[in-house]
Scaffold this active site. Structure first.
Site, PDB file in Angstrom:
ATOM      1  N   ASN A 418       6.934 -24.653  -5.283  1.00 16.68           N
ATOM      2  CA  ASN A 418       5.284 -24.138  -5.607  1.00 16.68           C
ATOM      3  C   ASN A 418       4.929 -25.254  -5.170  1.00 16.68           C
ATOM      4  O   ASN A 418       5.333 -26.582  -5.855  1.00 16.68           O
ATOM      5  CB  ASN A 418       5.133 -24.031  -7.126  1.00 16.68           C
ATOM      6  CG  ASN A 418       3.734 -24.081  -7.469  1.00 16.68           C
ATOM      7  OD1 ASN A 418       3.102 -23.014  -7.041  1.00 16.68           O
ATOM      8  ND2 ASN A 418       3.674 -25.562  -7.977  1.00 16.68           N
ATOM      9  N   GLU A 419       4.085 -25.202  -4.348  1.00 15.95           N
ATOM     10  CA  GLU A 419       3.233 -26.358  -3.544  1.00 15.95           C
ATOM     11  C   GLU A 419       4.289 -27.404  -3.551  1.00 15.95           C
ATOM     12  O   GLU A 419       4.020 -28.740  -3.711  1.00 15.95           O
ATOM     13  CB  GLU A 419       2.371 -26.843  -4.463  1.00 15.95           C
ATOM     14  CG  GLU A 419       1.215 -25.916  -5.134  1.00 15.95           C
ATOM     15  CD  GLU A 419       0.087 -26.721  -5.783  1.00 15.95           C
ATOM     16  OE1 GLU A 419       0.324 -27.724  -6.709  1.00 15.95           O
ATOM     17  OE2 GLU A 419      -0.390 -26.241  -6.190  1.00 15.95           O
ATOM     18  N   ASN A 474      -2.066 -21.299  -3.330  1.00 10.30           N
ATOM     19  CA  ASN A 474      -3.155 -22.179  -4.456  1.00 10.30           C
ATOM     20  C   ASN A 474      -4.140 -22.463  -4.064  1.00 10.30           C
ATOM     21  O   ASN A 474      -4.134 -23.504  -3.949  1.00 10.30           O
ATOM     22  CB  ASN A 474      -2.129 -22.882  -5.526  1.00 10.30           C
ATOM     23  CG  ASN A 474      -0.629 -22.707  -5.670  1.00 10.30           C
ATOM     24  OD1 ASN A 474      -0.423 -21.199  -5.626  1.00 10.30           O
ATOM     25  ND2 ASN A 474       0.354 -23.614  -5.972  1.00 10.30           N
ATOM     26  N   TYR A 480     -11.933 -28.642  -6.862  1.00 12.11           N
ATOM     27  CA  TYR A 480     -10.839 -29.951  -7.159  1.00 12.11           C
ATOM     28  C   TYR A 480     -11.534 -30.415  -5.362  1.00 12.11           C
ATOM     29  O   TYR A 480     -12.144 -31.187  -5.490  1.00 12.11           O
ATOM     30  CB  TYR A 480      -9.790 -30.187  -6.285  1.00 12.11           C
ATOM     31  CG  TYR A 480      -8.446 -29.791  -8.124  1.00 12.11           C
ATOM     32  CD1 TYR A 480      -8.813 -31.003  -8.405  1.00 12.11           C
ATOM     33  CD2 TYR A 480      -7.404 -28.927  -7.747  1.00 12.11           C
ATOM     34  CE1 TYR A 480      -8.480 -30.485  -9.905  1.00 12.11           C
ATOM     35  CE2 TYR A 480      -6.824 -28.667  -9.190  1.00 12.11           C
ATOM     36  CZ  TYR A 480      -6.994 -29.236 -10.114  1.00 12.11           C
ATOM     37  OH  TYR A 480      -6.543 -29.076 -10.981  1.00 12.11           O
ATOM     38  N   TRP A 554      -5.124 -19.304 -13.099  1.00 13.72           N
ATOM     39  CA  TRP A 554      -4.304 -20.207 -13.430  1.00 13.72           C
ATOM     40  C   TRP A 554      -4.880 -21.082 -13.995  1.00 13.72           C
ATOM     41  O   TRP A 554      -6.302 -21.800 -14.501  1.00 13.72           O
ATOM     42  CB  TRP A 554      -4.257 -21.780 -12.073  1.00 13.72           C
ATOM     43  CG  TRP A 554      -3.125 -22.565 -12.826  1.00 13.72           C
ATOM     44  CD1 TRP A 554      -3.396 -23.410 -13.120  1.00 13.72           C
ATOM     45  CD2 TRP A 554      -1.808 -22.578 -12.986  1.00 13.72           C
ATOM     46  NE1 TRP A 554      -2.665 -24.336 -13.637  1.00 13.72           N
ATOM     47  CE2 TRP A 554      -1.615 -23.380 -13.502  1.00 13.72           C
ATOM     48  CE3 TRP A 554      -0.904 -21.417 -12.349  1.00 13.72           C
ATOM     49  CZ2 TRP A 554      -0.199 -23.980 -14.160  1.00 13.72           C
ATOM     50  CZ3 TRP A 554       0.243 -21.183 -13.187  1.00 13.72           C
ATOM     51  CH2 TRP A 554       0.709 -23.009 -13.710  1.00 13.72           C
ATOM     52  N   LYS A 575      -7.519 -26.254 -17.638  1.00 13.00           N
ATOM     53  CA  LYS A 575      -7.360 -24.683 -17.176  1.00 13.00           C
ATOM     54  C   LYS A 575      -8.052 -22.735 -18.072  1.00 13.00           C
ATOM     55  O   LYS A 575      -7.868 -22.537 -17.315  1.00 13.00           O
ATOM     56  CB  LYS A 575      -7.156 -24.379 -15.443  1.00 13.00           C
ATOM     57  CG  LYS A 575      -7.426 -25.613 -14.496  1.00 13.00           C
ATOM     58  CD  LYS A 575      -6.616 -25.808 -13.592  1.00 13.00           C
ATOM     59  CE  LYS A 575      -7.032 -26.849 -12.243  1.00 13.00           C
ATOM     60  NZ  LYS A 575      -7.121 -28.090 -13.176  1.00 13.00           N
TER      61      LYS A 575
END
Length: 793
Positions: A418-419, A474, A480, A554, A575
């Site tokens: 993930n990321e 994502n 952001y 998310w 979130k």
């Protein structure tokens, strides 16, 4: 036969390293009952200062009447992050990985006298290191023995217990093309040659309510054992001969293929039917020496680059949520009842898929997903920052995830990472690590594809994307950075450029503190109102792009991220659609319920925004009904037909009772009521900042156009040495309040390229409370002292 005992009681806990543990010196330690974490409080209060280090657990125990040749094995369902287990001073095992099951044979370390008091010591470590994942991520890495521990007493001949913490039995159903027959391959590993009997039972019911009822009846027996003995019909049985154990090999292997005619399919939330497999190890007389029960489902699924997900040959769009396992005041030390409450909330919202992020979750929760018919994305905590010394840990955690969870019908894919590029570049070591993970997944499971969740700043032509079978992104445009429309345009451009790829939407969300409300919501205000605006837009984006193989909000629940300090909360990522204590469902929760759930309901938004300083206000209603009426002070105000979202403009003159009402197709009346009051002035507690946000202050001033201001892009300012230094200091301050991940992204070239195109004004709005009014004013004043290059004037 195997006997299972709870090993959760009677523990003593001491923070720090304890070199010598005895019954005498542990008498003054804290008494704890498992599951337990030492970060339940300091891991959720902000400051990024929660204790990450070594702690010690110890307990005395006796094993009475251990039959000759039997083995005593301790089973740990989850110890975070590294554990060393000793019995009577003998160190037996070291396990690195905080989310998977591991076992240790303690037989040889037990005291010889029957009934003697033995001493078990578990040293647990969640400290910073460079080899055990996770180390950088936007969530708290709780330490502790936070899942249950059991003592297993097994016969001398038994199914393998020590191979990767797996059950020792693997079941793989293969349904033919017309869905009528299932060929079920069963494999088992045992510590002796001989005969294994495999039996498949067909329960007389399905779904969560049925299995919940069976759990209630089971008593001390396992659910699977009870079902196999009492509530199921044997439909097929076959024996297999275990291979002889070769020299240097610790286990024997056996396998057989069993056929289920007219198989009942595990059909998602519609009919999550589960069969029961019983594997029995027989002695020379045919008596059972050991047995393992597993539930499995017969189903087919596939992924299409244009239409998304198919289940049992039918289009089945996957729309759902992500879940972190922790909760307020408890951390990750959840009880079965807490897991069940989470599942109740997932079922209420109507999701048909859940991404279980960012690590292996409790077996009990995978069981609940099987029962509820949820399609699951399961993954390991290979996240944010690649560690060259952590490769073996990624492989061991993936091996444990797959071997322990292979039988779960709900799992449809394995997540490699993930990321992983958020805090670093794509280099050959990172690529090679992923290639090894991909090869491992293919060797362990040929029935499920792999995927990855990529950070939004990862270039779409990166060689990393092609390693897994599928990709997901994502994206947080509209929160952001960037604008809401950029989410849709990103996917459209990606799909057009790479039509052969399967793409999904693995994360999207906006933080919301339910205290904050707004008549004019905007990015960065942390209001519950903007969270609704954000998700309304993203749902439209998703509906217009059926090629997305799955979408996951998310997050379903707020969760702890101790490094965060934003939006009026400390140590929490907000979130979630539901608060961390599960007590409050934010308005956006009901937006998704309107889209996904068939349970008739009506919900008035903005009930926490009772006092409004406006002459008329928007009253928004979420419902899955085709029409409803709004009543104000008992009188019909207006009716409206629509889909999911209904909005009425209502004048405010004093204190009003507002009611949304509708009649279902079966004649039931549904309603929801709230109170609104016309206020003389806006309540400041509704806003993170005063309404006249300082970011807009420069509009009313005259600036020197030959110098920079917050109206200029970050890229333009960064081209000058003084501007780059100034922005660097500001970015460091802003990132510090957003946790370790935000700080770890410093130097990310792709992210810097995105930010360079944005005006400082826009970035400051989206930064919310990261900078104070005085800091914003000071920034602009400092910029006005920096001359623009001639070409920019």
């Amino acid at each position: 036969m195997r006997k299972i005992y709870s090993f959760n009681d009677g523990w003593r806990f001491q923070k720090g390293v304890t070199e010598t543990v005895s019954r005498e010196n542990m008498a003054d330690w804290e008494a704890v009952t498992l599951p337990h974490t030492w970060n339940a409080e300091d891991g959720q209060d902000g400051g990024n200062d929660y204790y990450r280090g070594v702690c010690t657990y110890a307990r005395s125990f006796s094993v009475t009447g251990l039959p000759d040749g039997s083995r005593a094995v301790l089973e740990f369902a989850g110890v975070a992050m590294t554990a060393e287990v000793s019995v009577n001073g003998t160190r037996l095992v070291r396990h690195e990985g905080g989310y998977s099951t591991f076992r240790v044979d303690i037989t040889e370390a037990l005291l010889a006298d029957a009934g003697a008091e033995n001493l078990c010591v578990v040293t647990v470590d969640n400290s910073v290191n460079d080899r055990v994942y996770p180390q950088k991520a936007d969530f708290t890495f709780y330490g502790g023995i936070y899942r249950e521990v059991r003592l297993l007493i097994v016969s001398q001949r038994h199914f393998s217990l020590l191979r990767d913490g797996a059950p020792g039995v693997k079941v793989t159903p293969d349904v033919d093309t017309d869905g009528k027959c299932a060929a079920v391959t069963v494999e088992s590993w045992q510590n002796a040659a001989g005969t294994v009997r495999y039996s498949i039972y067909a329960p007389d019911g399905c779904g969560r309510e049925y299995w919940k009822q069976q759990r209630g009846k089971a008593g001390e027996d396992s659910l699977e054992e009870y079902t196999a003995k009492n509530a199921s019909a044997l439909i097929v049985e076959q024996t297999a001969v275990c291979e002889d154990i070769a020299e240097g090999v610790s286990v024997s292997h056996a396998s057989a293929k069993l056929f289920i005619e007219d198989a009942v399919l595990w059909d998602g939330t519609k009919n999550p039917y589960l069969y029961v497999l019983c594997a029995e190890l027989l002695d020379a007389k045919g008596d059972v020496e050991d047995a393992v029960w597993l539930r499995f489902g017969c189903r087919t699924f596939s992924f299409d680059r244009e239409q998304g997900f198919f289940l049992n040959g039918h289009l089945y769009p996957l729309r759902g949520v992500s879940r972190h396992q922790d909760r307020a005041g408890v951390g990750n030390a959840l009880t079965p009842g807490m897991h069940e409450e989470d599942m109740d909330i997932i079922r209420e919202i109507g999701a048909n898929t859940v991404r279980l992020a960012h690590y292996q979750h409790a077996q009990y929760f995978y069981d609940l997903c099987d029962e509820a018919g949820l399609a699951v994305w399961a993954e390991i905590p290979y996240i944010t920052q690649h560690m060259p010394n952590g490769r073996e840990n990624t492989l061991s955690q993936m091996r444990e995830l797959i071997t322990q969870c292979h039988h779960h019908a709900s799992i449809v894919c394995w997540g490699l990472s993930n990321e992983i590029t958020a805090a670093g570049c794509v280099d050959e070591d990172l690529l090679d690590n992923h290639r090894e993970l991909q090869a491992l997944c293919r060797s362990l499971d040929t029935t499920r594809p792999t995927t990855m969740a990529h950070a939004f700043m990862l270039e779409t032509d990166s060689p990393l994307i092609g390693i897994a079978d599928m990709a997901s992104y994502n994206l947080y445009f509209g929160w952001y950075l960037g604008e809401l429309d950029e989410n849709g345009s990103f996917f459209d451009e990606y799909h057009q450029k790479f039509p052969e790829r399967i793409i999904g939407f693995s994360e999207y969300g906006a933080d919301a503190n339910p205290q904050f409300q707004s008549e004019e919501p905007e990015q960065g205000d942390y209001s519950e109102t903007y969270q609704c605006v954000y998700h309304e837009h993203l749902l439209r984006c998703i509906e217009e792009r059926p090629y997305l193989w799955a979408t996951h909000v998310w997050n379903l629940f707020d969760f702890a991220a101790d490094g965060r300090d934003e939006g009026g909360a400390h140590g929490i990522n907000q979130k979630g659609l539901v608060t961390m204590d599960r007590r409050l469902k934010k308005d956006a929760f009901y937006l998704y319920k309107a889209h996904w759930s068939s349970e008739p309901f009506v919900h008035l938004c903005g009930r926490r925004y009772g006092k409004r300083a406006v002459e008329q206000t928007a009253v928004k209603i979420y419902s899955n009904q085709p029409g409803l009426a709004l009543y104000v002070d008992g009188a019909l105000y207006a009716k409206q037909e629509g889909r999911h979202v209904f909005t009425f403009m209502v004048p405010l003159t004093g204190i009003h009772t507002v009611e949304a009402r509708c009649v279902t197709s079966d004649g039931r009346t549904l309603s929801d009521t709230m109170r609104l009051e016309r206020a003389a002035q806006e309540d400041p507690s509704y806003h993170m900042r005063k309404k006249e946000n300082v970011v807009n202050w420069f509009d009313r001033e005259t600036f020197d156009p030959t110098c920079f201001s917050i109206a200029d892009t970050m890229g333009a300012v960064m081209e000058t040495p003084d501007g780059a230094a100034l922005i660097g200091r500001i970015m460091e301050k802003a990132q510090a309040s957003r946790g370790e991940v935000a700080q770890a992204t410093r130097g990310n070239a792709a992210l810097e390229k995105m930010l360079a195109k944005m005006s400082l004004q826009s970035l400051l709005k989206q930064a919310g409370d990261a900078l104070s009014e005085e800091e914003v004013q000071g920034l602009n004043a400092a910029l006005q002292k920096i001359k623009k290059p001639i070409k920019d004037q």
